[in-house]
Every structure is written in C-alpha cells, then in structure tokens.
Design a protein around this motif. Structure first.
Motif, mmCIF file in Angstrom:
data_model
loop_
_atom_site.group_PDB
_atom_site.id
_atom_site.type_symbol
_atom_site.label_atom_id
_atom_site.label_comp_id
_atom_site.label_asym_id
_atom_site.label_seq_id
_atom_site.Cartn_x
_atom_site.Cartn_y
_atom_site.Cartn_z
ATOM 1 N N CYS A 193 -4.134 17.350 4.251
ATOM 2 C CA CYS A 193 -3.090 16.957 3.309
ATOM 3 C C CYS A 193 -3.753 16.106 2.242
ATOM 4 O O CYS A 193 -4.145 14.963 2.494
ATOM 5 N N ARG A 194 -3.858 16.675 1.061
ATOM 6 C CA ARG A 194 -4.590 16.005 -0.009
ATOM 7 C C ARG A 194 -3.957 14.686 -0.419
ATOM 8 O O ARG A 194 -4.629 13.816 -0.951
ATOM 9 N N LEU A 195 -2.669 14.523 -0.173
ATOM 10 C CA LEU A 195 -2.030 13.260 -0.529
ATOM 11 C C LEU A 195 -2.684 12.102 0.219
ATOM 12 O O LEU A 195 -3.032 11.076 -0.371
ATOM 13 N N ILE A 196 -2.855 12.283 1.518
ATOM 14 C CA ILE A 196 -3.467 11.232 2.330
ATOM 15 C C ILE A 196 -4.969 11.160 2.080
ATOM 16 O O ILE A 196 -5.532 10.072 1.931
ATOM 17 N N GLU A 197 -5.616 12.313 2.005
ATOM 18 C CA GLU A 197 -7.069 12.341 1.875
ATOM 19 C C GLU A 197 -7.558 11.796 0.543
ATOM 20 O O GLU A 197 -8.668 11.287 0.455
ATOM 21 N N HIS A 198 -6.729 11.864 -0.489
ATOM 22 C CA HIS A 198 -7.168 11.440 -1.826
ATOM 23 C C HIS A 198 -6.344 10.285 -2.384
ATOM 24 O O HIS A 198 -6.478 9.964 -3.555
ATOM 25 N N ARG A 231 0.838 -1.215 0.000
ATOM 26 C CA ARG A 231 0.000 0.000 0.000
ATOM 27 C C ARG A 231 0.862 1.250 0.000
ATOM 28 O O ARG A 231 0.572 2.227 -0.691
ATOM 29 N N MET A 232 1.944 1.218 0.774
ATOM 30 C CA MET A 232 2.824 2.392 0.845
ATOM 31 C C MET A 232 3.492 2.653 -0.505
ATOM 32 O O MET A 232 3.581 3.808 -0.939
ATOM 33 N N GLU A 233 3.955 1.599 -1.161
ATOM 34 C CA GLU A 233 4.585 1.770 -2.472
ATOM 35 C C GLU A 233 3.595 2.334 -3.481
ATOM 36 O O GLU A 233 3.924 3.244 -4.245
ATOM 37 N N LYS A 234 2.366 1.807 -3.486
ATOM 38 C CA LYS A 234 1.341 2.284 -4.423
ATOM 39 C C LYS A 234 0.967 3.735 -4.117
ATOM 40 O O LYS A 234 0.777 4.539 -5.027
ATOM 41 N N ALA A 235 0.850 4.064 -2.837
ATOM 42 C CA ALA A 235 0.517 5.438 -2.462
ATOM 43 C C ALA A 235 1.618 6.388 -2.902
ATOM 44 O O ALA A 235 1.347 7.453 -3.472
ATOM 45 N N LEU A 236 2.865 6.017 -2.665
ATOM 46 C CA LEU A 236 3.980 6.878 -3.058
ATOM 47 C C LEU A 236 4.018 7.064 -4.569
ATOM 48 O O LEU A 236 4.256 8.175 -5.051
ATOM 49 N N ASP A 237 3.757 5.999 -5.309
ATOM 50 C CA ASP A 237 3.700 6.127 -6.775
ATOM 51 C C ASP A 237 2.611 7.106 -7.189
ATOM 52 O O ASP A 237 2.814 7.946 -8.064
ATOM 53 N N ALA A 238 1.433 7.005 -6.546
ATOM 54 C CA ALA A 238 0.326 7.907 -6.875
ATOM 55 C C ALA A 238 0.646 9.337 -6.459
ATOM 56 O O ALA A 238 0.290 10.297 -7.161
ATOM 57 N N TRP A 239 1.328 9.514 -5.348
ATOM 58 C CA TRP A 239 1.623 10.850 -4.838
ATOM 59 C C TRP A 239 2.628 11.595 -5.701
ATOM 60 O O TRP A 239 2.665 12.818 -5.691
ATOM 61 N N ARG A 240 3.473 10.889 -6.414
ATOM 62 C CA ARG A 240 4.477 11.561 -7.255
ATOM 63 C C ARG A 240 3.826 12.485 -8.281
ATOM 64 O O ARG A 240 4.385 13.504 -8.642
ATOM 65 N N ASP A 241 2.634 12.116 -8.759
ATOM 66 C CA ASP A 241 1.947 12.898 -9.788
ATOM 67 C C ASP A 241 0.896 13.841 -9.218
ATOM 68 O O ASP A 241 0.306 14.621 -9.956
ATOM 69 N N ASP A 268 -6.554 7.047 -2.045
ATOM 70 C CA ASP A 268 -7.301 5.906 -2.551
ATOM 71 C C ASP A 268 -8.074 6.249 -3.818
ATOM 72 O O ASP A 268 -8.419 5.380 -4.590
ATOM 73 N N GLN A 269 -8.308 7.528 -4.073
ATOM 74 C CA GLN A 269 -8.970 7.936 -5.313
ATOM 75 C C GLN A 269 -7.992 7.907 -6.488
ATOM 76 O O GLN A 269 -8.380 7.664 -7.613
ATOM 77 N N ALA A 270 -6.737 8.133 -6.179
ATOM 78 C CA ALA A 270 -5.728 8.094 -7.237
ATOM 79 C C ALA A 270 -5.447 6.654 -7.661
ATOM 80 O O ALA A 270 -5.052 6.405 -8.784
ATOM 81 N N GLU A 271 -5.638 5.716 -6.777
ATOM 82 C CA GLU A 271 -5.380 4.292 -7.056
ATOM 83 C C GLU A 271 -6.582 3.493 -6.561
ATOM 84 O O GLU A 271 -6.632 3.091 -5.409
ATOM 85 N N PRO A 272 -7.592 3.249 -7.398
ATOM 86 C CA PRO A 272 -8.832 2.627 -6.950
ATOM 87 C C PRO A 272 -8.666 1.243 -6.330
ATOM 88 O O PRO A 272 -9.462 0.844 -5.508
ATOM 89 N N ASN A 273 -7.662 0.499 -6.681
ATOM 90 C CA ASN A 273 -7.494 -0.858 -6.151
ATOM 91 C C ASN A 273 -6.993 -0.870 -4.712
ATOM 92 O O ASN A 273 -7.013 -1.902 -4.070
#
Length: 143
Positions: A126-131, A104-114, A133-138
């Motif tokens: 902090c929109r990174l944490i709040e959003h 989950r951390m790796e996927k979140a970090l990948d999503a947060w880069r963009d 799961d929306q950036a990565e639906p799985n």
C-alpha cells in the motif's frame, strides 16, 4: 447478603462480585444448608473500595497489596500515594505519545489525500503507508 444483593448494593454486576471473590479480595462465608455464599458488610466495603481503586487506575495486584496492608493494620496511604504518583507520570507519558500519534495521523491523512491509489505489484503493498514519510519530510523527525 447473597451475590445478587451484594452486586446491587455495590452498583456492580453479579459477575464482578464473583470475579473479586475468585481473586480472593472478598471472603464470603458459605451457608451449610444450601452452600450459597453470604457476604458481610466488610465484603461490601472492600468491593466498593476495589471499584473506586479501579476507577482511579489501580491494578488488581495493587489493590490486593493495598487491602493486605490494611488487613495487617498498616496504613496503605503512603503506598497509595507512591503508586498514584507513578501511575500519573505513566498516564502523562501515554497522553503525550497519543498526541504525537494524533499529529502524525493528521499529517499522513493530509498527505494521502493527494496521493494516487496503487495496486500491489510485488514491490509495494500500500503506497500510502510505504511512502507517507516521503510525502511529508518532517514526519520522520517526530518518530
């Protein structure tokens, strides 16, 4: 043996010897002349045992129970096996949970880069944490 000698012989610190003494796993005698604690070879054996048991993941209460059974001249081995089997299952579960967290951390970090940075505006912190799961639906399926 004095505390310092006991610690050296067991490969621990004097504070460790004092800790196990306070926990009543060791029973040193007192020198009436100077009130120093004197540890026996049995205390050294118990301290070495406790240290090995801690390295294997046994808790202090479990070590106390093991030593009490041995003191009562009952084999603690069946109890040790049972506790160890239970502990191994718990560790395997923790490893599995940590592997899932790692993914989950790796996927979140990948999503947060963009994702762009945001400023707290009363609706977000902090929109990174709040959003994330929306950036990565799985990601929510794994929770």
């Amino acid at each position: 043996m004095k505390v310092k000698d006991m610690a050296r012989a067991a490969g621990v610190t004097p504070d460790t010897v004092r800790f196990y003494t306070r926990e009543k796993l060791l029973a040193p005698s007192r020198d009436p002349a100077n009130n120093y604690q004197h540890f026996s070879s049995d205390d050294l054996r118990r301290l070495r045992f406790a240290r090995k048991a801690r390295q294997l993941g046994f808790s202090l209460p479990e070590i106390r129970d093991i030593l009490n059974q041995a003191d009562d001249e009952h084999s603690p081995c069946p109890m040790v096996r049972g506790l160890f089997e239970q502990r191994l299952a718990e560790v395997e579960l923790q490893i599995n949970e940590l592997q899932q967290l790692h993914q989950r951390m790796e996927k979140a970090l990948d999503a947060w880069r963009d994702m762009p940075d945001g400023t707290p505006d009363g609706h977000t912190i902090c929109r990174l944490i709040e959003h994330w799961d929306q950036a990565e639906p799985n990601l929510t399926e794994e929770l």
